[in-house]
Design a protein around this motif. Sequence first.
Motif, PDB file in Angstrom:
ATOM      1  N   ASP A 170     -22.232  -4.734 -20.605  1.00 50.84           N
ATOM      2  CA  ASP A 170     -23.416  -4.999 -19.792  1.00 50.84           C
ATOM      3  C   ASP A 170     -23.059  -5.404 -18.369  1.00 50.84           C
ATOM      4  O   ASP A 170     -23.838  -5.175 -17.440  1.00 50.84           O
ATOM      5  N   ALA A 171     -21.907  -6.035 -18.194  1.00 47.18           N
ATOM      6  CA  ALA A 171     -21.473  -6.498 -16.875  1.00 47.18           C
ATOM      7  C   ALA A 171     -20.037  -6.045 -16.635  1.00 47.18           C
ATOM      8  O   ALA A 171     -19.313  -5.710 -17.573  1.00 47.18           O
ATOM      9  N   ARG A 172     -19.655  -6.047 -15.358  1.00 41.86           N
ATOM     10  CA  ARG A 172     -18.283  -5.668 -15.031  1.00 41.86           C
ATOM     11  C   ARG A 172     -17.310  -6.636 -15.670  1.00 41.86           C
ATOM     12  O   ARG A 172     -17.383  -7.841 -15.448  1.00 41.86           O
ATOM     13  N   PRO A 173     -16.379  -6.147 -16.481  1.00 36.99           N
ATOM     14  CA  PRO A 173     -15.396  -7.042 -17.100  1.00 36.99           C
ATOM     15  C   PRO A 173     -14.413  -7.575 -16.069  1.00 36.99           C
ATOM     16  O   PRO A 173     -14.155  -6.942 -15.039  1.00 36.99           O
ATOM     17  N   SER A 174     -13.879  -8.751 -16.341  1.00 39.42           N
ATOM     18  CA  SER A 174     -12.911  -9.371 -15.443  1.00 39.42           C
ATOM     19  C   SER A 174     -11.585  -8.605 -15.479  1.00 39.42           C
ATOM     20  O   SER A 174     -11.331  -7.794 -16.384  1.00 39.42           O
ATOM     21  N   GLU A 175     -10.747  -8.881 -14.484  1.00 37.93           N
ATOM     22  CA  GLU A 175      -9.414  -8.263 -14.478  1.00 37.93           C
ATOM     23  C   GLU A 175      -8.662  -8.605 -15.757  1.00 37.93           C
ATOM     24  O   GLU A 175      -8.010  -7.738 -16.357  1.00 37.93           O
ATOM     25  N   LYS A 176      -8.750  -9.847 -16.187  1.00 42.13           N
ATOM     26  CA  LYS A 176      -8.057 -10.269 -17.413  1.00 42.13           C
ATOM     27  C   LYS A 176      -8.541  -9.468 -18.608  1.00 42.13           C
ATOM     28  O   LYS A 176      -7.731  -8.965 -19.417  1.00 42.13           O
ATOM     29  N   LEU A 177      -9.871  -9.312 -18.732  1.00 40.23           N
ATOM     30  CA  LEU A 177     -10.410  -8.569 -19.862  1.00 40.23           C
ATOM     31  C   LEU A 177     -10.038  -7.091 -19.771  1.00 40.23           C
ATOM     32  O   LEU A 177      -9.717  -6.458 -20.792  1.00 40.23           O
ATOM     33  N   VAL A 178     -10.053  -6.531 -18.570  1.00 36.98           N
ATOM     34  CA  VAL A 178      -9.696  -5.122 -18.401  1.00 36.98           C
ATOM     35  C   VAL A 178      -8.247  -4.886 -18.823  1.00 36.98           C
ATOM     36  O   VAL A 178      -7.928  -3.863 -19.440  1.00 36.98           O
ATOM     37  N   ARG A 179      -7.369  -5.839 -18.500  1.00 35.47           N
ATOM     38  CA  ARG A 179      -5.976  -5.720 -18.961  1.00 35.47           C
ATOM     39  C   ARG A 179      -5.913  -5.745 -20.487  1.00 35.47           C
ATOM     40  O   ARG A 179      -5.190  -4.957 -21.109  1.00 35.47           O
ATOM     41  N   GLU A 180      -6.677  -6.643 -21.077  1.00 41.43           N
ATOM     42  CA  GLU A 180      -6.667  -6.764 -22.538  1.00 41.43           C
ATOM     43  C   GLU A 180      -7.231  -5.509 -23.194  1.00 41.43           C
ATOM     44  O   GLU A 180      -6.664  -5.003 -24.179  1.00 41.43           O
ATOM     45  N   LEU A 181      -8.325  -4.989 -22.658  1.00 41.91           N
ATOM     46  CA  LEU A 181      -8.954  -3.804 -23.234  1.00 41.91           C
ATOM     47  C   LEU A 181      -8.013  -2.599 -23.216  1.00 41.91           C
ATOM     48  O   LEU A 181      -8.027  -1.773 -24.134  1.00 41.91           O
ATOM     49  N   ALA A 182      -7.201  -2.506 -22.164  1.00 41.39           N
ATOM     50  CA  ALA A 182      -6.344  -1.332 -21.996  1.00 41.39           C
ATOM     51  C   ALA A 182      -5.071  -1.382 -22.830  1.00 41.39           C
ATOM     52  O   ALA A 182      -4.371  -0.371 -22.941  1.00 41.39           O
ATOM     53  N   GLU A 183      -4.769  -2.531 -23.421  1.00 43.82           N
ATOM     54  CA  GLU A 183      -3.553  -2.617 -24.236  1.00 43.82           C
ATOM     55  C   GLU A 183      -3.572  -1.579 -25.355  1.00 43.82           C
ATOM     56  O   GLU A 183      -2.523  -1.036 -25.719  1.00 43.82           O
ATOM     57  N   ALA A 184      -4.753  -1.304 -25.877  1.00 42.49           N
ATOM     58  CA  ALA A 184      -4.860  -0.339 -26.985  1.00 42.49           C
ATOM     59  C   ALA A 184      -4.566   1.088 -26.537  1.00 42.49           C
ATOM     60  O   ALA A 184      -4.352   1.965 -27.392  1.00 42.49           O
ATOM     61  N   PHE A 185      -4.548   1.312 -25.232  1.00 42.86           N
ATOM     62  CA  PHE A 185      -4.416   2.677 -24.724  1.00 42.86           C
ATOM     63  C   PHE A 185      -3.033   2.987 -24.167  1.00 42.86           C
ATOM     64  O   PHE A 185      -2.835   4.019 -23.531  1.00 42.86           O
ATOM     65  N   ARG A 186      -2.072   2.093 -24.381  1.00 43.28           N
ATOM     66  CA  ARG A 186      -0.686   2.430 -24.062  1.00 43.28           C
ATOM     67  C   ARG A 186      -0.260   3.624 -24.909  1.00 43.28           C
ATOM     68  O   ARG A 186      -0.682   3.721 -26.061  1.00 43.28           O
ATOM     69  N   PRO A 187       0.570   4.536 -24.454  1.00 43.75           N
ATOM     70  CA  PRO A 187       1.248   4.618 -23.153  1.00 43.75           C
ATOM     71  C   PRO A 187       0.553   5.595 -22.200  1.00 43.75           C
ATOM     72  O   PRO A 187       1.214   6.283 -21.433  1.00 43.75           O
ATOM     73  N   HIS A 188      -0.778   5.631 -22.238  1.00 46.65           N
ATOM     74  CA  HIS A 188      -1.529   6.622 -21.460  1.00 46.65           C
ATOM     75  C   HIS A 188      -2.399   5.986 -20.380  1.00 46.65           C
ATOM     76  O   HIS A 188      -3.373   6.579 -19.926  1.00 46.65           O
ATOM     77  N   ARG A 189      -2.057   4.785 -19.935  1.00 44.95           N
ATOM     78  CA  ARG A 189      -2.963   4.063 -19.045  1.00 44.95           C
ATOM     79  C   ARG A 189      -3.022   4.647 -17.639  1.00 44.95           C
ATOM     80  O   ARG A 189      -4.026   4.463 -16.945  1.00 44.95           O
ATOM     81  N   SER A 190      -1.989   5.343 -17.203  1.00 45.93           N
ATOM     82  CA  SER A 190      -2.066   5.973 -15.874  1.00 45.93           C
ATOM     83  C   SER A 190      -3.171   7.019 -15.840  1.00 45.93           C
ATOM     84  O   SER A 190      -3.972   7.063 -14.898  1.00 45.93           O
TER      85      SER A 190
END
Length: 209
Positions: A170-190
């Motif tokens: 619903d709202a823009r996630p924080s930088e901290k949360l965005v880092r956490e959310l992307a952990e599941a998407f390694r090794p394709h984060r680029s």
Amino acid sequence: MGLSAEQIRESMDALAAMEPAIAAALGRIGYPAPRIRARGYATLVRTILGQQVSVASADAHWRRLNALLGDATDPTRMHGVSDEELRGAGISRQKAGYLRSLAEEVTSGRLNLAELPQDDEEAIAQLVRVKGIGRWSAEVYLLFAEGRTDIWPAGDLAVQIEMGRILGHDARPSEKLVRELAEAFRPHRSALAIFTWHHYGAGADAAPV
């Protein structure tokens, strides 16, 4: 060089298989185009010149710097130019200091852009030693100029906005949360970062259906 179209496609297909929301967004707007920059000193010079100005202004400053130095891609040329001459080319005192710092790091050999560490965090640490190169600039360099496959510039506002939109926040996630959310998407984060910028550019077309 940056990620190729084929690399982006392969990574996006893998991400779509991991996350239905990414698959839906990919279906709406398609694959992003590659974002490729040359590896080396000149790209970092242009990164510094581009800070807090429009693309047109950055290009103009690059042309003036190149005219002043004769070859702005050669870091040794910075040693023979005064701050007054740089200001005459439209370059602020602060950015002149950043350019001198970069030239000194490169000419001294402390920063070897041809042989940055393979470990991404170690490479970022070397780049941010240069005054005027923060983490975001270092990450973008590694992504666009070196084509590293798992760079995640979570501090980028558009990345935050579009990760939230894609994943249904619903709202823009924080930088901290965005880092956490992307952990599941390694090794394709680029590829995911490139896709978020593509999604941002798509505007209303990227709205969930």
